[in-house]
Design a protein around this motif. Structure first.
Motif, short mmCIF file in Angstrom:
data_model
loop_
_atom_site.label_atom_id
_atom_site.label_comp_id
_atom_site.label_asym_id
_atom_site.label_seq_id
_atom_site.Cartn_x
_atom_site.Cartn_y
_atom_site.Cartn_z
N UNK A 55 0.84 -1.18 0.00
CA UNK A 55 0.00 0.00 0.00
C UNK A 55 0.89 1.24 0.00
N UNK A 56 0.59 2.16 -0.91
CA UNK A 56 1.36 3.39 -1.02
C UNK A 56 0.45 4.59 -0.79
N UNK A 57 1.01 5.61 -0.17
CA UNK A 57 0.27 6.86 -0.03
C UNK A 57 0.08 7.46 -1.42
N UNK A 62 2.33 8.66 -6.81
CA UNK A 62 2.72 9.65 -7.82
C UNK A 62 4.20 9.54 -8.14
N UNK A 63 5.03 9.46 -7.09
CA UNK A 63 6.48 9.36 -7.28
C UNK A 63 6.86 8.08 -8.02
N UNK A 70 9.60 8.48 -16.29
CA UNK A 70 10.85 9.19 -16.57
C UNK A 70 11.91 8.75 -15.55
N UNK A 71 12.48 7.55 -15.77
CA UNK A 71 13.42 7.02 -14.78
C UNK A 71 14.69 7.87 -14.69
N UNK A 72 15.25 7.96 -13.48
CA UNK A 72 16.49 8.72 -13.32
C UNK A 72 17.67 7.98 -13.97
#
Length: 92
Positions: A55-57, A62-63, A70-72
């Motif tokens: 579970x993600x906030x 979004x992150x 758009x991977x770093x």
């Protein structure tokens, strides 16, 4: 006719726990076996779900999505790890 496979489960438990389970089953209008199997199945399902679902906030979601879109660029540590992996694995 469809064969319904079943398995047997036996348990020893304190008399007070047995009495509590039996009373709860009676209050729900169910057999003790049906009540215990149903409750154990639900508890098992919840335990598995808690371990398997991440579970993600909203911000973390979004992150994560942005990192996929758009991977770093890989940093030096990742580059070294990739190089070490390639050296340790046979290429075909």
């Amino acid at each position: 006719m469809v064969k319904n496979d079943t398995a047997r489960l036996e348990a020893r438990l304190p008399a007070s726990v047995y009495a509590t389970l039996k009373k709860a089953a009676e209050l729900k209008g169910r057999t003790l076996t049906d009540f215990v199997v149903s409750a154990a199945h639900e508890a098992a399902r919840k335990a598995i779900e808690e371990e398997e679902i991440i579970r993600l906030s909203a911000e973390d979601q979004r992150r994560f999505a942005l990192a996929l879109i758009d991977p770093p660029e890989p940093n030096e540590t990742l580059k070294r790890a990739s190089s070490a992996y390639r050296k340790s694995v046979e290429t075909r």
